[in-house]
Motif scaffolding. Structure first.
Motif, PDB file in Angstrom:
ATOM      1  N   ILE A 112       0.880  -1.163   0.000  1.00  0.00           N
ATOM      2  CA  ILE A 112       0.000   0.000   0.000  1.00  0.00           C
ATOM      3  C   ILE A 112       0.920   1.216   0.000  1.00  0.00           C
ATOM      4  O   ILE A 112       1.897   1.261   0.748  1.00  0.00           O
ATOM      5  N   TRP A 113       0.615   2.195  -0.867  1.00  0.00           N
ATOM      6  CA  TRP A 113       1.621   3.183  -1.227  1.00  0.00           C
ATOM      7  C   TRP A 113       1.067   4.597  -1.208  1.00  0.00           C
ATOM      8  O   TRP A 113      -0.065   4.834  -1.612  1.00  0.00           O
ATOM      9  N   PHE A 142      -4.097  -4.781   5.641  1.00  0.00           N
ATOM     10  CA  PHE A 142      -3.276  -3.589   5.441  1.00  0.00           C
ATOM     11  C   PHE A 142      -2.425  -3.245   6.657  1.00  0.00           C
ATOM     12  O   PHE A 142      -1.882  -2.146   6.745  1.00  0.00           O
ATOM     13  N   LYS A 143      -2.267  -4.210   7.552  1.00  0.00           N
ATOM     14  CA  LYS A 143      -1.459  -3.974   8.746  1.00  0.00           C
ATOM     15  C   LYS A 143       0.014  -3.794   8.369  1.00  0.00           C
ATOM     16  O   LYS A 143       0.468  -4.215   7.300  1.00  0.00           O
ATOM     17  N   HIS A 144       0.746  -3.147   9.254  1.00  0.00           N
ATOM     18  CA  HIS A 144       2.190  -3.017   9.100  1.00  0.00           C
ATOM     19  C   HIS A 144       2.803  -4.258   9.733  1.00  0.00           C
ATOM     20  O   HIS A 144       2.596  -4.532  10.905  1.00  0.00           O
ATOM     21  N   TRP A 145       3.516  -5.044   8.932  1.00  0.00           N
ATOM     22  CA  TRP A 145       4.143  -6.263   9.443  1.00  0.00           C
ATOM     23  C   TRP A 145       5.567  -6.334   8.899  1.00  0.00           C
ATOM     24  O   TRP A 145       5.994  -5.472   8.147  1.00  0.00           O
ATOM     25  N   GLY A 146       6.310  -7.368   9.235  1.00  0.00           N
ATOM     26  CA  GLY A 146       7.725  -7.509   8.894  1.00  0.00           C
ATOM     27  C   GLY A 146       8.106  -7.113   7.482  1.00  0.00           C
ATOM     28  O   GLY A 146       8.985  -6.279   7.271  1.00  0.00           O
ATOM     29  N   ASP A 147       7.460  -7.691   6.468  1.00  0.00           N
ATOM     30  CA  ASP A 147       7.793  -7.359   5.084  1.00  0.00           C
ATOM     31  C   ASP A 147       6.980  -6.185   4.562  1.00  0.00           C
ATOM     32  O   ASP A 147       7.244  -5.679   3.473  1.00  0.00           O
ATOM     33  N   ASP A 148       5.977  -5.776   5.308  1.00  0.00           N
ATOM     34  CA  ASP A 148       5.123  -4.624   5.009  1.00  0.00           C
ATOM     35  C   ASP A 148       4.503  -4.652   3.616  1.00  0.00           C
ATOM     36  O   ASP A 148       4.317  -3.624   2.989  1.00  0.00           O
ATOM     37  N   THR A 149       4.192  -5.845   3.145  1.00  0.00           N
ATOM     38  CA  THR A 149       3.406  -5.944   1.923  1.00  0.00           C
ATOM     39  C   THR A 149       1.946  -6.108   2.330  1.00  0.00           C
ATOM     40  O   THR A 149       1.636  -6.311   3.507  1.00  0.00           O
ATOM     41  N   VAL A 150       1.052  -6.007   1.362  1.00  0.00           N
ATOM     42  CA  VAL A 150      -0.354  -6.260   1.645  1.00  0.00           C
ATOM     43  C   VAL A 150      -0.449  -7.700   2.149  1.00  0.00           C
ATOM     44  O   VAL A 150       0.140  -8.613   1.564  1.00  0.00           O
ATOM     45  N   TYR A 151      -1.141  -7.902   3.243  1.00  0.00           N
ATOM     46  CA  TYR A 151      -1.169  -9.224   3.880  1.00  0.00           C
ATOM     47  C   TYR A 151      -2.307 -10.064   3.288  1.00  0.00           C
ATOM     48  O   TYR A 151      -3.373 -10.222   3.897  1.00  0.00           O
TER      49      TYR A 151
END
Length: 166
Positions: free
Chosen positions: A76-77, A101-110
Motif C-alpha cells: 500500500i503506497w 493492510f497492517k504493518h508487518w515484517g515485510d510490510d506488503t499487503v497481507y
C-alpha cells in the motif's frame, strides 16, 4: 537495420493484462486506474469506501519481476511521496481490512496472493482460493483489493438501515 525492442516475457504478459477486457472494465467503472508504469514497478489507485461511507482512493505499488511465474509483491503506497503509506493512514474497517493492510515484517499487503505473504504462516496453503498461481493475472489482485477496500460500504449500509429501524 531497424531498432527492435525486445520485451522481457514478464513485461509482455503485463502489457497483455493491461489490455484485457477485465482490466479495462475495472478502469471504465472507476474501480481502479493505472498511475505509473516503469517495469518492473507499477502503481495503481483503487477506489475505496471509508468506514463512514465516504469515497476514498488508495495507492498501491506492484513489483512484478518474474510475473506471472512469481507472485507480485504489493505494498500500500503513498503515490504523492512515493513511499509506503504510514500505518496511521491505512484503510480502517472490519477485521479483514485491518489484517490485510497492517504493518508487518515485510510490510506488503497481507493477502495469500502476495509474494511475501503467501509463504508467511503457510497462508497460500491455508487459503488456496486466494493463493497466487501463474494462471492468475493482475485483475485477480485488483478485484480482491477493490472488494476489501469497499467492504466498508456494505457495513455502512447495514449500520444505516439498523439505525433507521429497517
Amino acid at each position: 537495420m531497424a531498432d527492435v525492442t525486445v520485451l522481457d516475457p514478464s513485461e509482455r504478459q503485463l502489457l497483455a493484462d493491461l489490455e484485457s477486457a477485465q482490466f479495462l472494465s475495472g478502469v471504465a467503472s472507476g474501480a481502479w486506474r493505472q498511475v505509473r508504469y516503469d517495469f518492473p514497478l507499477m502503481h495503481f489507485a483503487i477506489s475505496a469506501t471509508g468506514p463512514d461511507g465516504n469515497p476514498l482512493e488508495f495507492g498501491f505499488r506492484f513489483e512484478v519481476s518474474s510475473y506471472p511465474t512469481q507472485a507480485p509483491e504489493v505494498r500500500i503506497w503513498d503515490l504523492d511521496t512515493d513511499r509506503p503509506l504510514p500505518p496511521n493512514l491505512r484503510p480502517k474497517g472490519g477485521q479483514r481490512v485491518e489484517q490485510s493492510f497492517k504493518h508487518w515484517g515485510d510490510d506488503t499487503v497481507y493477502r495469500p496472493w502476495d509474494r511475501r505473504t503467501g509463504p508467511h504462516n503457510n497462508n497460500a496453503k491455508t487459503y488456496p482460493h486466494l493463493a497466487w498461481s501463474p494462471d492468475r493475472d493482475l485483475v485477480f489482485i485488483l478485484e480482491d483489493l477493490h472488494a476489501l477496500l469497499n467492504s466498508n460500504a456494505r457495513a455502512h449500509r447495514l449500520r444505516t438501515k439498523t439505525k433507521a429501524g429497517l
